[in-house]
Scaffold this motif. Structure first.
Motif, PDB file in Angstrom:
ATOM      1  N   ARG A   1       0.861  -1.184   0.000  1.00  0.00           N
ATOM      2  CA  ARG A   1       0.000   0.000   0.000  1.00  0.00           C
ATOM      3  C   ARG A   1       0.901   1.239   0.000  1.00  0.00           C
ATOM      4  O   ARG A   1       1.846   1.322   0.773  1.00  0.00           O
TER       5      ARG A   1
ATOM      6  N   LYS B   1      -3.092   3.810  -1.051  1.00  0.00           N
ATOM      7  CA  LYS B   1      -3.668   3.081  -2.189  1.00  0.00           C
ATOM      8  C   LYS B   1      -3.073   1.679  -2.299  1.00  0.00           C
ATOM      9  O   LYS B   1      -1.885   1.493  -2.013  1.00  0.00           O
ATOM     10  N   LYS B   2      -3.928   0.738  -2.768  1.00  0.00           N
ATOM     11  CA  LYS B   2      -3.438  -0.642  -2.922  1.00  0.00           C
ATOM     12  C   LYS B   2      -2.674  -0.766  -4.231  1.00  0.00           C
ATOM     13  O   LYS B   2      -3.203  -0.381  -5.289  1.00  0.00           O
TER      14      LYS B   2
ATOM     15  N   LYS C   1      -3.049  13.203  -4.790  1.00  0.00           N
ATOM     16  CA  LYS C   1      -4.456  13.586  -4.915  1.00  0.00           C
ATOM     17  C   LYS C   1      -4.654  14.933  -5.605  1.00  0.00           C
ATOM     18  O   LYS C   1      -5.677  15.174  -6.222  1.00  0.00           O
TER      19      LYS C   1
ATOM     20  N   GLU D   1      -3.620   2.282 -13.410  1.00  0.00           N
ATOM     21  CA  GLU D   1      -4.760   1.785 -12.639  1.00  0.00           C
ATOM     22  C   GLU D   1      -5.291   0.541 -13.356  1.00  0.00           C
ATOM     23  O   GLU D   1      -5.310   0.508 -14.600  1.00  0.00           O
TER      24      GLU D   1
ATOM     25  N   TRP E   1      -7.283  -1.411  -8.297  1.00  0.00           N
ATOM     26  CA  TRP E   1      -5.965  -1.310  -7.669  1.00  0.00           C
ATOM     27  C   TRP E   1      -5.025  -0.552  -8.618  1.00  0.00           C
ATOM     28  O   TRP E   1      -5.347  -0.334  -9.783  1.00  0.00           O
ATOM     29  N   ASN E   2      -3.855  -0.177  -8.083  1.00  0.00           N
ATOM     30  CA  ASN E   2      -2.828   0.441  -8.926  1.00  0.00           C
ATOM     31  C   ASN E   2      -1.700  -0.557  -9.164  1.00  0.00           C
ATOM     32  O   ASN E   2      -1.479  -1.437  -8.330  1.00  0.00           O
TER      33      ASN E   2
END
Ligand code: HEM
Length: 443
Positions: free
Chosen positions: A49, A53-54, A82, A324, A340-341
């Motif tokens: 993470r 974010k995963k 962000k 993504e 997920w990324n």
């Protein structure tokens, strides 16, 4: 009954850490070392993470190829910070996907490839020379600082015809913008985002004034903006003034640091290989010094091109790409969930011993016609990424590096201050870990 076999597969190995904190500390350690360690321990995929974010890291030839060849099918562009879109805008090529992305790529490619590169040779050559003249007059120069000023001047002159950008406020605007990326999304005059947005306005105003003025002229000019305006007329594709400005800021931010990285790494890595420097010198001496620089002459600098390739292999300016997942998919029996990324890791391919013999050794001969290790497999030489989103500035970057280095070899000698730490930090953009001082002399 489970209709979707992908959803029944296990997630890749790894550790998601705590929500919002995760495993960010990995970036504070030696990045390159951590990535290698993870690759050896867990294999091609690793989940973690980052900034809440995963993520899944893709490492090694097959895994990276999977990401690069499934653009638009499983993967699409995304951002990690962000505030990215508020600060840099949302209409440049890095945000576009599918047909829109292909159209923009086609348009921009016309400004950065093939014959138009001829337009830029004179400016690159002259600016390089004027920097060398300045450096010769000092005892020692701070290598990265100076090169970073050079690339700012160069890129803005070639993009928009702006002179001496490093003496203007532009670099400060860019710094303020970058420091507003990963902060609380509140825009007040005293917050980082607020200051970043204020700098953005100033930078965009300056660029937009140039664009509007140029649109009114009968001859658009021969820099990137001029060619873009001409091509737009020909193909009847119209970007708004704001879209052009966003695109220019994007080219500046994607091109400048990478060029600074490549040029400083070139000088650092060759300073440890005097035999390579000697061979570069010999190649330059064999060329006809009365022949002006041209694309044809630059093409004859075959050994220089091999050395550039080796520098970019061992110190790739861009450590990896970010995407993504837009559709659930699987790789080597693991589930790659939508939303997920993923990141693909460039060095994991460029240092793969199955592709590059003794990968840790600096050896430009691996790229000569007989060895051609970069041609062993498709997508095995990826300092510029690959597939649908391969760098559109690749030829332009080779042009700049070739002219800068060949002009330097023709006019200067240089010596690194003794006992300096020449470590190159490889994340997020490769650059010297410490200040490095170099003395340039005439001849
Ligand atoms: C040695 C110098 C450079 C290196 C190593 C480099 C590397 C890369 C890499 C690895 C990517 C792909 C990132 C991904 O997959 O997400 C990329 C994309 C890109 N680069 Fe470069 N770059 C360099 C110079 C430049 C220059 C000089 C320009 C423009 C003036 C430029 C413009 C771009 C653009 C616009 C993209 C995005 C392409 C897209 O999303 O379709 N680059 N670059």
């Amino acid at each position: 009954m489970n209709m979707n076999p992908v959803s029944s597969l296990p997630l890749p190995p790894g550790n998601l850490g705590l929500p919002f904190i995760g495993k960010n500390k990995i970036f504070r350690k030696n990045y390159q070392y951590s990535m290698k360690e993870i690759h050896q321990k867990y294999g091609s995929l690793y989940k973690t993470r980052i900034l809440g974010k995963k993520f899944i890291y893709f490492q090694g030839y097959e895994a990276v190829k999977f990401v690069l060849t499934n653009e638009n099918k499983y993967f699409a562009p995304c951002y990690i910070f962000k505030n990215s879109q508020r600060i840099f805008g949302q209409t440049d090529i890095t945000w576009l996907a599918g047909q829109e992305h292909r159209d923009r790529q086609k348009l921009l490619t016309k400004t950065l490839k093939n014959k138009v590169l001829d337009n830029y040779i004179h400016t690159i050559h002259n600016l390089s020379n004027s920097y060398f003249l300045k450096w010769i007059k000092s005892d020692f120069v701070d290598l990265y600082f100076e090169i970073n000023n050079y690339t700012l001047d160069l890129v803005l002159k070639l993009l928009l015809g702006i002179d001496s950008a490093s003496e203007s406020e532009i670099d400060n605007y860019l710094k303020e913008m970058r420091s507003g990326l990963n902060t609380i999304p509140l825009a007040f005059p005293w917050t980082k985002l607020g200051r970043g947005l204020k700098s953005k306005d100033k930078l965009f105003n300056q660029f937009e004034q140039i664009i509007v003025k140029r649109q009114k002229e009968s001859d658009f000019g021969s820099d990137v903006l001029g060619i873009l305006l001409t091509v737009q007329e020909e193909i009847d594709s119209k970007l708004t003034v704001r879209e052009i400005a966003e695109q220019m800021v994007n080219l500046l931010s994607l091109g400048r640091k990478e060029l600074s990285s490549a040029l400083s790494s070139f000088l650092i890595l060759t300073s440890e290989h005097l035999d390579v420097l000697k061979s570069l010198q010999i190649e330059q001496e064999k060329l006809d010094s009365s022949e002006p620089l041209s694309l044809a002459k630059l093409k004859k600098m075959v050994y220089l091109e091999q050395v550039i390739k080796e520098v970019l292999r061992l110190a790739p300016p861009v450590s990896g790409g970010l995407r993504e997942v837009i559709q659930d998919c699987s790789f080597q029996g693991f589930r790659i969930p939508k939303g997920w990324n993923v990141t693909y890791q460039v060095s994991s391919v460029l240092e793969d011993p199955e592709i590059y013999k003794e990968p840790e050794i600096f050896n430009p001969e691996r790229f000569n016609a007989a060895n051609a290790e970069d041609k062993k497999k498709p997508l095995c030489y990826i300092p510029f990424g690959g597939g649908a989103r391969e760098c559109i500035g690749k030829e332009f970057a080779y042009l700049v590096i070739k002219i800068f280095i060949s002009t330097l070899l023709d006019n200067c000698s240089w010596k690194f201050k003794e006992n300096q730490d020449l470590t190159i930090n490889k994340f997020p953009v490769a650059r010297p870990a410490n200040k490095i001082e170099v003395c340039f002399t005439n001849g």
